[in-house]
Scaffold this motif. Sequence first.
Motif, short mmCIF file in Angstrom:
data_model
loop_
_atom_site.label_atom_id
_atom_site.label_comp_id
_atom_site.label_asym_id
_atom_site.label_seq_id
_atom_site.Cartn_x
_atom_site.Cartn_y
_atom_site.Cartn_z
N ALA A 139 -1.96 -9.71 -33.77
CA ALA A 139 -3.36 -9.95 -34.10
C ALA A 139 -4.12 -10.41 -32.85
O ALA A 139 -3.61 -11.21 -32.05
CB ALA A 139 -3.47 -10.99 -35.20
N GLY A 140 -5.33 -9.87 -32.70
CA GLY A 140 -6.13 -10.16 -31.52
C GLY A 140 -5.93 -9.16 -30.39
O GLY A 140 -6.71 -9.17 -29.42
N GLY A 141 -4.93 -8.32 -30.51
CA GLY A 141 -4.65 -7.34 -29.47
C GLY A 141 -5.50 -6.09 -29.58
O GLY A 141 -6.39 -5.99 -30.44
N MET A 182 -9.71 0.13 -30.23
CA MET A 182 -9.64 -0.91 -31.26
C MET A 182 -9.33 -2.25 -30.59
O MET A 182 -8.26 -2.42 -29.99
CB MET A 182 -8.56 -0.56 -32.28
CG MET A 182 -8.74 0.81 -32.92
SD MET A 182 -7.56 1.15 -34.23
CE MET A 182 -6.04 1.20 -33.29
N ASN A 183 -10.26 -3.19 -30.68
CA ASN A 183 -10.10 -4.52 -30.11
C ASN A 183 -10.08 -5.56 -31.23
O ASN A 183 -10.48 -5.28 -32.36
CB ASN A 183 -11.25 -4.82 -29.15
CG ASN A 183 -11.29 -3.87 -27.97
OD1 ASN A 183 -10.25 -3.38 -27.51
ND2 ASN A 183 -12.48 -3.60 -27.48
N SER A 184 -9.63 -6.74 -30.89
CA SER A 184 -9.58 -7.85 -31.86
C SER A 184 -8.94 -7.41 -33.17
O SER A 184 -9.47 -7.66 -34.26
CB SER A 184 -11.00 -8.39 -32.11
OG SER A 184 -11.60 -8.81 -30.91
N LEU A 185 -7.80 -6.77 -33.06
CA LEU A 185 -7.15 -6.22 -34.24
C LEU A 185 -6.69 -7.32 -35.19
O LEU A 185 -6.30 -8.41 -34.77
CB LEU A 185 -5.97 -5.35 -33.83
CG LEU A 185 -6.36 -3.95 -33.34
CD1 LEU A 185 -5.25 -3.33 -32.51
CD2 LEU A 185 -6.73 -3.06 -34.51
N THR A 237 0.25 -0.90 -36.63
CA THR A 237 0.75 -2.08 -37.32
C THR A 237 0.33 -3.31 -36.55
O THR A 237 0.61 -3.43 -35.36
CB THR A 237 2.28 -2.04 -37.45
OG1 THR A 237 2.67 -0.85 -38.15
CG2 THR A 237 2.79 -3.25 -38.20
N VAL A 238 -0.37 -4.22 -37.23
CA VAL A 238 -0.85 -5.45 -36.61
C VAL A 238 -0.17 -6.63 -37.29
O VAL A 238 -0.30 -6.83 -38.50
CB VAL A 238 -2.38 -5.58 -36.73
CG1 VAL A 238 -2.85 -6.82 -35.97
CG2 VAL A 238 -3.07 -4.33 -36.20
N SER A 239 0.55 -7.40 -36.52
CA SER A 239 1.28 -8.55 -37.07
C SER A 239 0.51 -9.83 -36.80
O SER A 239 -0.19 -9.97 -35.79
CB SER A 239 2.67 -8.64 -36.46
OG SER A 239 2.59 -8.75 -35.06
N SER A 240 0.67 -10.79 -37.72
CA SER A 240 -0.05 -12.06 -37.59
C SER A 240 0.73 -13.05 -36.74
O SER A 240 1.88 -12.84 -36.40
CB SER A 240 -0.30 -12.63 -38.98
OG SER A 240 0.90 -12.80 -39.67
#
Length: 125
Positions: free
Chosen positions: A14-16, A83-86, A122-125
């Motif tokens: 997250a944030g990447g 895609m920013n701030s994922l 896939t965006v992980s927290s």
Amino acid sequence: QVQLVESGGGSVQAGGSLRLSCAVAWGYTHDNYCMGWFRQAPGKEREGVAAIDSDGSTTYADSVKDRFTISKDNAKNTLYLQMNSLKPEDTAMYYCAANPWSGCVSLRPIDFYYWGQGTQVTVSS
């Protein structure tokens, strides 16, 4: 016939950031068209993310405004999605799509006629 091939998906925290690419083979010249990015998470309907038409006008879903940027390189026949701030809720299969006969009228999947095979984000927290 229009062929679309996505690339650039992957896993990120997250944030990447990630940049998706879509190589487009038009088949023949199209003067007025719309290109879009869509996504579909498991158990959910496919939703429009962003679109850009032949003159460069762009449209974004509210959920990605100010975080995602759609662009195209006509010389390379390539569509991009920066895609920013994922966020974890951005996790989905991402598809590029084309309507080769008109400018963008909506972000509804029904208005696009050619689709790529998709690339997983896939965006992980």
